[in-house]
Design a protein around this motif. Structure first.
Motif, PDB file in Angstrom:
ATOM      1  N   ARG A   1      32.262  31.015  33.976  1.00  0.00           N
ATOM      2  CA  ARG A   1      33.479  31.818  34.119  1.00  0.00           C
ATOM      3  C   ARG A   1      33.576  32.501  35.487  1.00  0.00           C
ATOM      4  NH1 ARG A   1      32.927  35.474  30.194  1.00  0.00           N
ATOM      5  NH2 ARG A   1      33.915  34.178  28.609  1.00  0.00           N
ATOM      6  N   PRO A   2      32.490  33.121  36.026  1.00  0.00           N
ATOM      7  CA  PRO A   2      32.614  33.733  37.361  1.00  0.00           C
ATOM      8  C   PRO A   2      33.014  32.733  38.444  1.00  0.00           C
ATOM      9  CG  PRO A   2      30.626  34.506  36.264  1.00  0.00           C
ATOM     10  CD  PRO A   2      31.170  33.393  35.425  1.00  0.00           C
TER      11      PRO A   2
ATOM     12  N   LYS B   1      39.089  42.244  38.903  1.00  0.00           N
ATOM     13  CA  LYS B   1      38.119  43.336  38.874  1.00  0.00           C
ATOM     14  C   LYS B   1      38.484  44.361  37.811  1.00  0.00           C
ATOM     15  CE  LYS B   1      35.558  44.292  42.150  1.00  0.00           C
ATOM     16  NZ  LYS B   1      34.093  44.155  42.418  1.00  0.00           N
ATOM     17  N   LYS B   2      39.774  44.636  37.640  1.00  0.00           N
ATOM     18  CA  LYS B   2      40.213  45.596  36.627  1.00  0.00           C
ATOM     19  C   LYS B   2      39.953  45.079  35.224  1.00  0.00           C
ATOM     20  CE  LYS B   2      41.793  49.309  38.615  1.00  0.00           C
ATOM     21  NZ  LYS B   2      41.232  50.647  38.278  1.00  0.00           N
ATOM     22  N   SER B   3      39.933  43.757  35.066  1.00  0.00           N
ATOM     23  CA  SER B   3      39.672  43.179  33.748  1.00  0.00           C
ATOM     24  C   SER B   3      38.185  43.137  33.417  1.00  0.00           C
ATOM     25  CB  SER B   3      40.263  41.782  33.656  1.00  0.00           C
ATOM     26  OG  SER B   3      39.637  40.905  34.587  1.00  0.00           O
ATOM     27  N   GLY B   4      37.332  43.629  34.320  1.00  0.00           N
ATOM     28  CA  GLY B   4      35.910  43.704  34.064  1.00  0.00           C
ATOM     29  C   GLY B   4      35.118  42.494  34.536  1.00  0.00           C
TER      30      GLY B   4
END
Length: 321
Positions: free
Chosen positions: A236-237, A313-316
């Motif tokens: 995923r990353p 980034k906001k989604s973790g």
């Protein structure tokens, strides 16, 4: 006793702290082999990435070859105003983003799916053979790809239209009808680049701990469950980073591919910023206009990368920085 200690301390030599440049020089000497290895890459970026940035000033000048770079007249944002006022601007914007959206929807997931399929092949020789086959189109030039497309889809000698004619139907003008153009460009890109795009995903899959699959087998998980719960979360990353970088190219379409595939009959759906910059900057000699288009594309890409990275980034999740 105190006087003796005081004299001893004053007799010790005072050690001066080294300056920043002295410490830097010492590090360079100590790790000189690594700096020598890095030197070609650093020179490449200085010569071909940083130095050409001075050329962006031409977007704010009315460049004249006889006056030169420094002698050309400053015009501010005139070229940007002319670009936005051009009647073809919104047509180019629509075509560029439509082609990229097609590529994002159909092309971006394809290397992931293909990498998952290749990763499931257990026979080593057969796997390497398939990898070689899917990598091969990447090494063909767009001239070759465009020629192959012509011989497959043209109304005169195209294999597809010959089969359609044998079936008793009228030939279809795939290359000269606007409604087929975006799909045709996307299909070409998928065929040429999908296999090459699997390399990064296969490398990410190779880093997954085999013990996780063994534990899943013990728990009775099927191959599909292993892919869904182990492989995809592990890569995923990588998927998110490549997606962010891909969004940064939303204002960019392959110039060579578009130039080879466009013709007067499909110009309304084929004109993009890359071909416009070539027409204005090279063919008509309006260098400042071509630089303006390139700068506009760069700003759009930068905004999209920053926005998508912020959302990720906001989604973790991990972004590109």
């Amino acid at each position: 006793m105190l006087r003796i200690m005081e004299k001893a301390l004053t007799a010790l030599p005072i050690r001066k702290e080294k300056s920043y440049w002295s410490r830097l020089g010492a590090r360079i000497v100590k790790h000189r082999a690594m700096y020598v290895l890095a030197l070609p890459g650093v020179l490449f970026f200085i010569l071909f990435k940083l130095t050409p940035l001075w050329g962006l000033l031409l977007a704010f000048k009315d460049y004249n070859p006889y006056s030169g770079f420094a002698g050309s007249e400053w015009v501010g944002f005139k070229h940007f105003a002319d670009l936005f006022a051009d009647r073809n601007f919104y047509i180019m914007l629509r075509n560029t983003f439509a082609i990229n959206v097609f590529g994002l929807v159909f092309m971006f997931p394809l290397p992931i799916l293909l990498a998952l399929m290749l990763n499931e092949v257990r026979h080593g020789a057969f796997k390497r053979f398939n990898q070689s086959i899917v990598y091969l189109p990447h090494f063909l030039s767009w001239v070759v790809v465009a020629s192959m497309t012509f011989f497959v889809l043209s109304t005169d000698v195209g294999i597809v239209n010959k089969l359609i004619g044998e079936a008793g139907h009228e030939p279809i003008s795939f290359l000269s009808e606007s409604k087929y153009f975006w799909g045709l460009i996307t299909a070409q890109t998928m065929w040429k680049e999908a296999g090459w795009g699997t390399i990064i995903f296969l490398a990410a899959m190779a880093g997954v701990d085999p013990q996780r699959y063994e534990a899943a087998v013990v728990d009775g998980a099927s191959r599909f469950r292993q892919i869904w719960h182990i492989t995809l979360p592990a890569i995923r990353p990588t998927i998110l980073i490549l997606l962010i970088l891909r969004l940064g190219q939303m204002a960019d379409v392959g110039f060579e591919q578009m130039l080879l595939m466009m013709n007067p009959l499909v110009m309304q759906v084929a004109e993009v910023f890359d071909t416009y910059a070539y027409t204005q900057g090279i063919l008509r000699g309006q260098i400042s206009t071509g630089v303006t288009v390139g700068m506009f594309k760069g700003v759009v890409g930068f905004v999209l990368v920053m926005t998508s990275n912020y959302i990720v980034k906001k989604s973790g999740q991990e972004g590109i920085y």
